[in-house]
Design a protein around this motif. Sequence first.
Motif, PDB file in Angstrom:
ATOM      1  N   LEU A   1       5.206  -4.666  51.049  1.00 58.22           N
ATOM      2  CA  LEU A   1       5.632  -5.807  50.241  1.00 58.22           C
ATOM      3  C   LEU A   1       5.483  -5.495  48.770  1.00 58.22           C
ATOM      4  CD1 LEU A   1       3.957  -8.860  51.995  1.00 58.22           C
ATOM      5  CD2 LEU A   1       6.204  -7.912  52.398  1.00 58.22           C
ATOM      6  N   GLU A   2       6.221  -6.242  47.991  1.00 53.97           N
ATOM      7  CA  GLU A   2       6.108  -6.135  46.544  1.00 53.97           C
ATOM      8  C   GLU A   2       5.570  -7.466  46.019  1.00 53.97           C
ATOM      9  OE1 GLU A   2       9.633  -4.493  44.465  1.00 53.97           O
ATOM     10  OE2 GLU A   2       9.392  -6.258  43.200  1.00 53.97           O
ATOM     11  N   MET A   3       4.567  -7.388  45.163  1.00 54.09           N
ATOM     12  CA  MET A   3       4.060  -8.602  44.532  1.00 54.09           C
ATOM     13  C   MET A   3       3.821  -8.319  43.061  1.00 54.09           C
ATOM     14  SD  MET A   3       0.421  -8.675  46.615  1.00 54.09           S
ATOM     15  CE  MET A   3      -0.432 -10.005  45.771  1.00 54.09           C
ATOM     16  N   ALA A   4       3.605  -9.365  42.281  1.00 53.53           N
ATOM     17  CA  ALA A   4       3.456  -9.168  40.841  1.00 53.53           C
ATOM     18  C   ALA A   4       2.016  -8.792  40.498  1.00 53.53           C
ATOM     19  CB  ALA A   4       3.845 -10.454  40.111  1.00 53.53           C
ATOM     20  N   CYS A   5       1.869  -7.852  39.570  1.00 55.05           N
ATOM     21  CA  CYS A   5       0.545  -7.501  39.058  1.00 55.05           C
ATOM     22  C   CYS A   5      -0.081  -8.758  38.456  1.00 55.05           C
ATOM     23  CB  CYS A   5       0.668  -6.412  38.004  1.00 55.05           C
ATOM     24  SG  CYS A   5      -0.868  -6.103  37.089  1.00 55.05           S
TER      25      CYS A   5
END
Length: 183
Positions: A68-72
């Motif tokens: 998955l991609e999530m925001a820093c």
Amino acid sequence: MFIDLQELERQPVDFDEEFRPGAIDLGPDFLQRSGLRAAGRAQLVEEHHGKHQTIKDIRVNGELSTQLEMACARCLEPVLQDVKRSFDLLYRPLGVDAGREEMSVTGAEAEISYYQGEGLLLEDVIREQVLLALPLKAICRQDCKGLCPQCGANLNSETCSCAEPAEDPRWSALKDLRSKLEH
Ligand SMILES: [Zn+2]
Ligand SMILES: [Zn+2]
């Protein structure tokens, strides 16, 4: 994939599914970057209470993996996160524990949830497990400098001309003290 109680009454159901990005709604904060693989088994667990009452629980166990991609959490740039989790869950019919303070814990290690009607959707099970597997925050790298609190510039890639934040008076007092001690 619907896990059907009637089918489970005949035999356990094995599953090995690959969900493409978007097939499972993970909410606005996560982007699925690879297929999500989930494999395992669903089976019926019957609890007998006295002579006449049988409670039909559904046990779902297996494992899942995806990316998955999530925001820093500091600079909001995308961070890739590998997600891998094994699960062993017990679903009880909704309402069966209503009005009871304590319920009998059936599977020693199993987590307990509820299903309604004729079964449950594997997608719902998987969604919950993926969200539980995610860290609350991710950062893109240990020394991420984050965003300037005043202008929003990403301080990893640019410098801005905002003034340094005013020093906390408590720290200056401490510094004074230290310089006195040193001399
Ligand atoms: Zn960052
Ligand atoms: Zn700035």
